[in-house]
Design an enzyme around this catalytic site. Sequence first.
Site, PDB file in Angstrom:
ATOM      1  N   HIS A   1       0.859  -1.184   0.000  1.00  0.00           N
ATOM      2  CA  HIS A   1       0.000   0.000   0.000  1.00  0.00           C
ATOM      3  C   HIS A   1       0.891   1.228   0.000  1.00  0.00           C
ATOM      4  O   HIS A   1       1.933   1.234   0.647  1.00  0.00           O
ATOM      5  CB  HIS A   1      -0.895  -0.001   1.248  1.00  0.00           C
ATOM      6  CG  HIS A   1      -2.064   0.904   1.113  1.00  0.00           C
ATOM      7  ND1 HIS A   1      -1.984   2.243   1.382  1.00  0.00           N
ATOM      8  CD2 HIS A   1      -3.336   0.665   0.707  1.00  0.00           C
ATOM      9  CE1 HIS A   1      -3.171   2.787   1.154  1.00  0.00           C
ATOM     10  NE2 HIS A   1      -3.998   1.860   0.741  1.00  0.00           N
TER      11      HIS A   1
ATOM     12  N   ASP B   1      -7.899  -5.414  -0.092  1.00  0.00           N
ATOM     13  CA  ASP B   1      -8.370  -6.251  -1.197  1.00  0.00           C
ATOM     14  C   ASP B   1      -7.973  -7.717  -1.070  1.00  0.00           C
ATOM     15  O   ASP B   1      -8.426  -8.541  -1.850  1.00  0.00           O
ATOM     16  CB  ASP B   1      -7.834  -5.707  -2.529  1.00  0.00           C
ATOM     17  CG  ASP B   1      -8.536  -4.432  -2.913  1.00  0.00           C
ATOM     18  OD1 ASP B   1      -9.757  -4.373  -2.713  1.00  0.00           O
ATOM     19  OD2 ASP B   1      -7.871  -3.500  -3.390  1.00  0.00           O
TER      20      ASP B   1
HETATM   21  N1  ACO Z   1       4.131  -7.536  -4.636  1.00  0.00           N
HETATM   22  C1  ACO Z   1       5.474  -7.541  -4.821  1.00  0.00           C
HETATM   23  N2  ACO Z   1       6.268  -6.459  -4.718  1.00  0.00           N
HETATM   24  C2  ACO Z   1       5.651  -5.298  -4.416  1.00  0.00           C
HETATM   25  C3  ACO Z   1       4.262  -5.210  -4.211  1.00  0.00           C
HETATM   26  C4  ACO Z   1       3.501  -6.399  -4.321  1.00  0.00           C
HETATM   27  N3  ACO Z   1       2.185  -6.386  -4.136  1.00  0.00           N
HETATM   28  N4  ACO Z   1       3.934  -3.928  -3.922  1.00  0.00           N
HETATM   29  C5  ACO Z   1       5.087  -3.234  -3.957  1.00  0.00           C
HETATM   30  N5  ACO Z   1       6.123  -4.064  -4.259  1.00  0.00           N
HETATM   31  C6  ACO Z   1       7.547  -3.703  -4.353  1.00  0.00           C
HETATM   32  C7  ACO Z   1       7.839  -3.021  -5.690  1.00  0.00           C
HETATM   33  O1  ACO Z   1       8.218  -3.944  -6.679  1.00  0.00           O
HETATM   34  C8  ACO Z   1       8.935  -2.076  -5.304  1.00  0.00           C
HETATM   35  O2  ACO Z   1      10.107  -2.827  -5.223  1.00  0.00           O
HETATM   36  P1  ACO Z   1      11.565  -2.189  -5.665  1.00  0.00           P
HETATM   37  O3  ACO Z   1      11.823  -1.114  -4.658  1.00  0.00           O
HETATM   38  O4  ACO Z   1      12.486  -3.343  -5.588  1.00  0.00           O
HETATM   39  O5  ACO Z   1      11.367  -1.661  -7.049  1.00  0.00           O
HETATM   40  C9  ACO Z   1       8.578  -1.645  -3.877  1.00  0.00           C
HETATM   41  O6  ACO Z   1       7.798  -2.721  -3.339  1.00  0.00           O
HETATM   42  C10 ACO Z   1       7.765  -0.364  -3.814  1.00  0.00           C
HETATM   43  O7  ACO Z   1       6.649  -0.499  -4.685  1.00  0.00           O
HETATM   44  P2  ACO Z   1       5.972   0.703  -5.440  1.00  0.00           P
HETATM   45  O8  ACO Z   1       5.141   0.166  -6.565  1.00  0.00           O
HETATM   46  O9  ACO Z   1       6.988   1.740  -5.763  1.00  0.00           O
HETATM   47  O10 ACO Z   1       5.041   1.252  -4.281  1.00  0.00           O
HETATM   48  P3  ACO Z   1       3.790   2.191  -4.462  1.00  0.00           P
HETATM   49  O11 ACO Z   1       3.556   2.853  -3.161  1.00  0.00           O
HETATM   50  O12 ACO Z   1       3.941   3.065  -5.666  1.00  0.00           O
HETATM   51  O13 ACO Z   1       2.609   1.155  -4.802  1.00  0.00           O
HETATM   52  C11 ACO Z   1       0.781  -0.314  -4.648  1.00  0.00           C
HETATM   53  C12 ACO Z   1       1.596   0.775  -3.945  1.00  0.00           C
HETATM   54  C13 ACO Z   1       0.360   0.158  -6.048  1.00  0.00           C
HETATM   55  C14 ACO Z   1      -0.500  -0.582  -3.854  1.00  0.00           C
HETATM   56  C15 ACO Z   1       1.643  -1.596  -4.736  1.00  0.00           C
HETATM   57  O14 ACO Z   1       1.970  -2.058  -3.447  1.00  0.00           O
HETATM   58  C16 ACO Z   1       0.957  -2.712  -5.523  1.00  0.00           C
HETATM   59  O15 ACO Z   1       1.058  -2.740  -6.764  1.00  0.00           O
HETATM   60  N6  ACO Z   1       0.245  -3.658  -4.839  1.00  0.00           N
HETATM   61  C17 ACO Z   1      -0.489  -4.704  -5.525  1.00  0.00           C
HETATM   62  C18 ACO Z   1      -1.818  -4.157  -6.045  1.00  0.00           C
HETATM   63  C19 ACO Z   1      -2.805  -3.915  -4.936  1.00  0.00           C
HETATM   64  O16 ACO Z   1      -3.031  -4.762  -4.073  1.00  0.00           O
HETATM   65  N7  ACO Z   1      -3.442  -2.738  -4.982  1.00  0.00           N
HETATM   66  C20 ACO Z   1      -4.478  -2.358  -4.016  1.00  0.00           C
HETATM   67  C21 ACO Z   1      -3.990  -1.275  -3.104  1.00  0.00           C
HETATM   68  S1  ACO Z   1      -5.199  -0.896  -1.901  1.00  0.00           S
HETATM   69  C22 ACO Z   1      -6.320   0.007  -2.717  1.00  0.00           C
HETATM   70  O17 ACO Z   1      -6.073   0.734  -3.627  1.00  0.00           O
HETATM   71  C23 ACO Z   1      -7.648  -0.159  -2.313  1.00  0.00           C
END
Ligand code: ACO
Length: 434
Positions: free
Chosen positions: A311, A368
Amino acid sequence: MSAAADKKLSAKLTLPDGKEANLPVVVGTEDEHAIDIRSLRNETGFITIDTGYMNTGSTTSAITYLDGEQGVLRYRGYSIEELAEKSNFVETSYLLIYGKLPNTQEREQFGTMLTRHSLIHEDLHHFFAGYPPTSHPMAVLSAMVTSLSAYYPDCLDRNSPTDLHIARLLSKVRTIAAFSYKKSIGQPLMYPKNSLKYCANFLHMMFAVPSEEYVVSPVLEKALNQLLILHADHEQNCSTSTVRMVGSSGANVYAAIAAGILALWGPLHGGANQAVIEMLEEIKLSGGDYKKFVDDVKNKRDNRRLMGFGHRVYKNYDPRAKILKKMCDEVLAHLGIKDPLLELAKGMEEIALKDDYFVSKKLYPNVDFYSGIIYRAMGIPTNMFTVMFALGRLPGWIAHWKEMVEDKDTKIGRPRQVYTGERPRKFVPIDQRT
Ligand code: ACO
């Protein structure tokens, strides 16, 4: 409510030419500190850059407080745990939109408004017929919500009474969501029943058929109330910021909410509940080796992510996911369902929470991760999950739209940019180009 600048605090910024800018510091009621950069460009010529708005407060707001480090979520000061246990969705909607819990009379009036405005214009029924049965219900929902503005043109007048539009939205979006499902499976539309409460009425419109009596299960009604409360607001997330952005141009409330619905659709936001179930089904179909899947995620094979994990704001267990995990067990036990996807999800959570990749990046289950398993058990199809999220988030979007419209300091949302394209160059006619 706007946070005041603290006269004793300011931040000093030293610019590359050695000049200094003194910037006021704004302090919120939970002691959150922000540097107010509104005067920066006029005084220095500099702007700030912050892609994805990772560190930018787009507004002050009195609706929801969220502490991602501690895993705290409160609506108007009330904890999410207490609201999920003791309130219902209609009361929580009132709280979010009007800023206080309703008294008996207010609660009754609000309920009556929602009951009176639950039907949609019969002409709108033709719209459903125009979509192919394979349409994603989010496409139908967003288009239908935009269409509501054509049926209630007084919404174009910014001074029109908004209570009526608020009640219409809350009540009709529920009817549209249920009708779009009925249409997609080719069953007759079930009209709302005035004797039923908000969530029970939705379950009736979704699952009743004309040929037999449908009795709403109190356990499912309570679970739906809780699910919708948990989704009802989450401060300046992607869809809510979209509602504010579109609304800031003066666009009507239906247009702003329709834009929010579209922003929610993406798998990184509200579409994640659908993506979680698709991910779990894929793992189950390929033999159930969830450890290998987690390994693929860690090694970024095929850019896989563990959907329902991580998140932007929570760097701790999402408090909503905690409530949902417990609810999952209760609802499935009540329905006598043993869902292998729940076992897979729990297994994945257990290994992820011990794994350095997830621990070091502070990736925990979000709202989720478990919600889809509950919706599935209730009989709601996977492609309707994001619609359910939209129904829950609706009072939050409305509350933010209302707060923005009523704030005399609101300005049209218009970020700046740092241009990285070509320098000025002369146009060359096509016959002279090489
Ligand atoms: N699985 C694996 N790795 C992840 C995940 C995940 N679910 N989420 C983040 N990471 C990793 C990224 O690859 C990144 O790694 P790096 O530093 O080696 O490149 C690091 O964690 C940071 O991730 P970002 O995408 O930069 O974080 P951001 O804050 O932009 O994204 C997000 C947040 C979009 C929710 C992300 O965690 C994600 O894609 N999660 C999966 C989708 C999801 O469940 N979305 C629902 C969110 S809740 C809502 O909106 C209701």
